[in-house]
Design a protein around this motif. Sequence first.
Motif, PDB file in Angstrom:
ATOM      1  N   LEU A  37     -16.146   3.849 -49.374  1.00  0.00           N
ATOM      2  CA  LEU A  37     -16.438   4.908 -50.351  1.00  0.00           C
ATOM      3  C   LEU A  37     -15.192   5.734 -50.641  1.00  0.00           C
ATOM      4  O   LEU A  37     -14.930   6.120 -51.782  1.00  0.00           O
ATOM      5  N   ARG A  41     -13.575   4.280 -56.026  1.00  0.00           N
ATOM      6  CA  ARG A  41     -14.274   5.197 -56.921  1.00  0.00           C
ATOM      7  C   ARG A  41     -15.517   4.517 -57.512  1.00  0.00           C
ATOM      8  O   ARG A  41     -16.573   5.116 -57.640  1.00  0.00           O
ATOM      9  N   ARG A  44     -18.370   4.651 -55.310  1.00  0.00           N
ATOM     10  CA  ARG A  44     -18.999   5.986 -55.286  1.00  0.00           C
ATOM     11  C   ARG A  44     -19.971   6.118 -56.460  1.00  0.00           C
ATOM     12  O   ARG A  44     -21.064   6.659 -56.324  1.00  0.00           O
TER      13      ARG A  44
END
Length: 200
Positions: A37, A41, A44
């Motif tokens: 994570l 990106r 995420r």
Amino acid sequence: MVKGVWQLFREDASRWIIQGTLTPAAQVTFLRAIVLLYRYRALRATLWFRIGGWFQRQRVPLIPGIIQRRITTVYGLEIEVGIPIGGGFYIAHPVGTVIASRGIGENCSIISSVTIGMRNEWAFPKIGYNVFIGAGARVLGGITVGDNAVVGANAVVIEDVPAGATVVGIPAKVVRRTGDTISLPGIKVPDYCGEETKSA
Ligand SMILES: CC(C)(COP(=O)(O)OP(=O)(O)OC[C@H]1O[C@@H](n2cnc3c(N)ncnc32)[C@H](O)[C@@H]1OP(=O)(O)O)[C@@H](O)C(=O)NCCC(=O)NCCS
């Protein structure tokens, strides 16, 4: 069995251990998930999508919409959090990607600046299992992309894609077929995050 957010996210994260590959989700420990994570990106963004989907399924008001907007503003990805998408979902570069679909099977890869959405009527594509959609591709209308299909970069897909086929160009045409014999009606799309239904 309906998969929970953690299980789906583990499957998503497993695609990032070696980027874009299929790795068993069991290899994603809590610590490894944190590292992945931190590094990626796009992962995420996927986690926020999973969380938004969870709130949507619990019928919590407002929160899914807030998360959906956050995904767009922070990651540049327009995706409806209510879409049933199987585990192992891999979006390499979320910026500029728009996803409005009836459902996406497990282990799909979307590279960058892809649009999956309506064409000229209110109808949206259904994407099978292990489908690869290359950079800049547009997949439009109430069509079905079969399991294990490959959509080439910048293709504009406006007709059903048979399972195992590679399509390229505008409008997209089949340039290659694997020995995969799964037919379009057999396509598996999770009804809701892991609970798979066979539907046309
Ligand atoms: C489609 C793709 C997967 C290649 O599939 P493949 O099965 O290896 O096919 P080939 O490379 O042998 O190409 C088959 C034919 O399609 C053509 N072709 C391949 N990709 C094409 C594309 N994106 N658009 C138009 N034509 C394409 C080739 O020129 C070839 O034509 P020919 O038979 O007349 O010579 C690949 O070209 C592709 O588009 N990958 C996407 C990669 C990507 O998104 N990268 C972004 C990284 S950020």
